[in-house]
Design a protein around this motif. Structure first.
Motif, PDB file in Angstrom:
ATOM      1  N   TYR A  52     -15.133   4.663  34.101  1.00  0.00           N
ATOM      2  CA  TYR A  52     -15.567   5.406  35.287  1.00  0.00           C
ATOM      3  C   TYR A  52     -14.326   5.807  36.078  1.00  0.00           C
TER       4      TYR A  52
ATOM      5  N   ARG B 287     -19.112  -2.233  35.205  1.00  0.00           N
ATOM      6  CA  ARG B 287     -20.214  -1.266  35.158  1.00  0.00           C
ATOM      7  C   ARG B 287     -21.117  -1.401  36.378  1.00  0.00           C
ATOM      8  N   GLU B 288     -21.485  -2.639  36.739  1.00  0.00           N
ATOM      9  CA  GLU B 288     -22.409  -2.856  37.843  1.00  0.00           C
ATOM     10  C   GLU B 288     -21.855  -2.303  39.156  1.00  0.00           C
TER      11      GLU B 288
ATOM     12  N   ASN C  11     -19.562   0.100  39.564  1.00  0.00           N
ATOM     13  CA  ASN C  11     -19.499   1.555  39.514  1.00  0.00           C
ATOM     14  C   ASN C  11     -20.872   2.213  39.592  1.00  0.00           C
ATOM     15  N   CYS C  12     -21.907   1.462  39.251  1.00  0.00           N
ATOM     16  CA  CYS C  12     -23.273   1.993  39.342  1.00  0.00           C
ATOM     17  C   CYS C  12     -23.913   1.701  40.693  1.00  0.00           C
ATOM     18  N   HIS C  13     -23.230   0.941  41.529  1.00  0.00           N
ATOM     19  CA  HIS C  13     -23.746   0.650  42.866  1.00  0.00           C
ATOM     20  C   HIS C  13     -23.436   1.839  43.774  1.00  0.00           C
ATOM     21  N   GLU C  14     -24.436   2.305  44.490  1.00  0.00           N
ATOM     22  CA  GLU C  14     -24.290   3.507  45.307  1.00  0.00           C
ATOM     23  C   GLU C  14     -23.132   3.371  46.304  1.00  0.00           C
TER      24      GLU C  14
END
Length: 579
Positions: free
Chosen positions: A20, A52-53, A55-58
């Motif tokens: 990311y 990953r978690e 980078n996927c958190h708003e």
């Protein structure tokens, strides 16, 4: 900034897929750091999952940093460049949060090094309002974080997939309202699974023994370990050809272990055992196939996976090679060894841990010589000719006779291999036993170095003329440093901080002497069952008397059978213990 460092980081990123990258500062920022080299860190699936978690958190972005190799470290030093992340090549001091993923004791020395190189004050008490918040996850954070508490602000206790989102939400809200660093810590201390070390005072008696841990500011008396149901993906996020495992696509097929080996921290801290659905794993295998990768199956005991034969057959039917993180001699199957042989594996690795049945009963290993012979038969039939055996010495209640039993077992294995026409090599990988927190042996001492050296000599003399039997022995100095770090308290952390000024692990001896740490007390003294342990605030979910019961069973050499569906004896799965 050195153009050589920029170029190297850019080349590394260009070889990756799945990373990311956002414009720096367009979101809240976190850097996740692994206190070892890129090759080692990128082999760690847990770190990739948290990457990953986040980078996927708003509203958040996460970048990665590692201990530079020798060549890059020289460049950093020569050019006076702060340690940079891979994605946007930013110094660690520019981030709001720094996450540390710590898995091994010898990496402790790299924690203050990483922070210092990133221009972040390594000691928590020296950080100001503008410095990053330092959080720590990984196994170390929830079996005994105390030797690293001088460096960290918050520890994630347990599996972090959900907890990291709670932490980020609270941080975002408090910062949006103009809150301070202390406001953030006050709020995080009340979140299940988050341990804020500064909210706990450790008191010592006149003999220097830890006698009390006192929560402050309304912090909970204990912090409950968090665990997941494995509903989220557990596979490689960032693919790279440069890992300790090579170009491999990692898939976690199970987490936790119910075998009850009494020396094994993972078996107690990751309890209960959980498996991922076969349908998901097959889909993950196909994603690995699109990248042209070898499949790496991850879990505490791969051969215990209920549908392992079907999974192996599927992998091979797709024309893919695979490798396993671990196998048990009593659950290995023809399909596994055939698949491994077809994947190019030439050595079967088994872990009897001890030579005598008595010692295997003490540690609850549950492996027999017949299990070893059967595994070797299967491997030989599949074309895998070499055998590696993992052995521990210095186990609780061990005698010289048990070391002779290691020699006898190895000779029996060698004779068995000859009988079946296997001319391969045997490798004995021998390590001293190190007592681990949160296990039944947490109160036991480590065997004296002189005893270990004597017992190693017994094995060395037995096989010094055997060309087909190789001994691999971990350096004892490192083992005894690990022994102190494993069950150490905050005073050990102060020694780690001091050692970092003198070159890290190379400065350990000097730091111990200068600080006046009595390492023998940490290594060789049995701890009373009523002793206050440094990690006592952390709650693994076990029944209060479960570990002492298992210690009694070990001393009697009694076997504890593996977990079963509906088991309630240790209390992790709820209910009343039934032993």
């Amino acid at each position: 900034m050195s153009w050589r460092i920029e170029q190297k980081l850019a080349e590394r990123l260009a070889e990756e897929t799945g990373y990311y990258k956002f414009p720096f500062g367009s979101r809240h920022t976190m850097a996740i750091c692994y206190p070892n080299t890129y090759e080692v860190g990128m082999s760690n699936l847990g770190m990739q999952i948290i990457y990953r978690e986040v980078n996927c958190h708003e509203g958040w972005q996460c970048e990665r940093a590692f201990v530079p190799d020798k060549e890059m470290a020289a460049w950093y030093e020569k050019d006076h460049t702060p340690l940079l992340t891979i994605e946007n090549q930013r110094p660690l001091c520019d981030f709001e949060i720094i996450g540390l993923s710590v898995n091994f004791e010898m990496d402790y020395f790299n924690v203050p090094y990483l922070l210092t190189q990133g221009r972040v004050p390594p000691l928590a008490v020296e950080r100001s309002e503008t410095d990053p918040l330092i959080i720590m996850g990984g196994p170390v954070a929830f079996f005994n974080p105390e030797p690293l508490t001088p460096f960290v602000d918050v520890c994630i206790v347990g599996e972090g997939e959900r907890v990291i989102h709670d932490l980020l939400k609270i941080y975002t809200l408090i910062k949006k309202e103009g809150g301070t660093r202390q406001n953030v810590l006050d709020a995080l201390a009340g979140v299940p699974g988050l341990y804020v070390p500064s909210f706990y005072i450790h008191e010592y008696d006149e003999q220097g023994n830890l006698c009390r841990i006192i929560p402050q500011k309304g912090a909970p008396a204990s912090v409950a370990r968090q665990w997941e149901e494995l509903t989220e993906p557990g596979e490689t996020v960032v693919s790279t050809p440069h890992t300790a495992f090579g170009a491999m696509y990692l898939i976690e097929i199970a987490r936790g272990c119910g075998r009850h080996c009494r020396f094994c921290m993972a078996g107690y801290c990751y309890r209960r055992p959980r498996v991922r659905p076969l349908s998901y794993i097959k889909e993950a295998v196909l994603r690995g196939k699109t990248l042209g990768k070898k499949i790496g199956l991850m879990g505490a005991a791969i051969s215990d996976y209920p549908q392992i034969d079907e999974l192996v057959s599927f992998i091979r039917s797709e024309g893919l090679s695979f490798s396993c993180a671990s196998l048990r001699a009593d659950s290995i199957t023809p399909a596994i060894v055939k698949g491994l042989a077809e994947s190019g594996q030439r050595t079967i690795t088994l872990a009897p841990e001890a030579g005598s049945k008595r010692m295997r009963d003490v540690i609850n290993k549950g492996i027999t010589d017949e299990d070893l012979f059967r595994s070797i038969d299967l491997a030989t039939a599949a074309g895998i000719m070499h055998v590696r055996l993992y052995i521990m010495i210095g186990l609780p209640w061990e005698e010289d006779e048990d070391i002779e039993a290691i020699v006898d077992m190895t000779q029996r294995v060698r004779e068995h291999m000859k009988r079946i026409g296997n001319t391969g090599k045997i490798t004995l990988s021998i390590n001293p036993f190190i007592p681990k927190p949160c296990t039944p042996f947490q109160w036991m001492p480590m065997a004296n170095k002189n005893v270990i050296e004597h017992r190693l000599d017994i094995v060395k003399k037995a096989f010094h003329r055997e060309q087909q039997i190789e001994l691999l022995i971990e350096p004892l100095r490192q083992c005894y440093i690990q022994g102190v770090l494993s069950r150490g308290d905050r005073r050990v952390g102060e020694v780690v901080a001091l050692a970092s000024r003198y070159g890290g692990v190379k400065g350990w001896k000097r730091a111990v002497k200068e600080y006046g740490l009595d390492v023998k007390k940490y290594l060789y003294a049995s701890r009373p069952l009523h002793a206050v342990l440094p990690w006592q605030v952390l709650d693994m979910g076990l029944a209060p008397n479960y570990l002492t019961y298992e210690l009694e069973q070990a001393q009697k050499g009694e076997f504890t059978k593996p977990c079963w569906e509906g088991c309630r004896r240790c209390h992790v799965c709820g209910g009343i213990n039934e032993y």
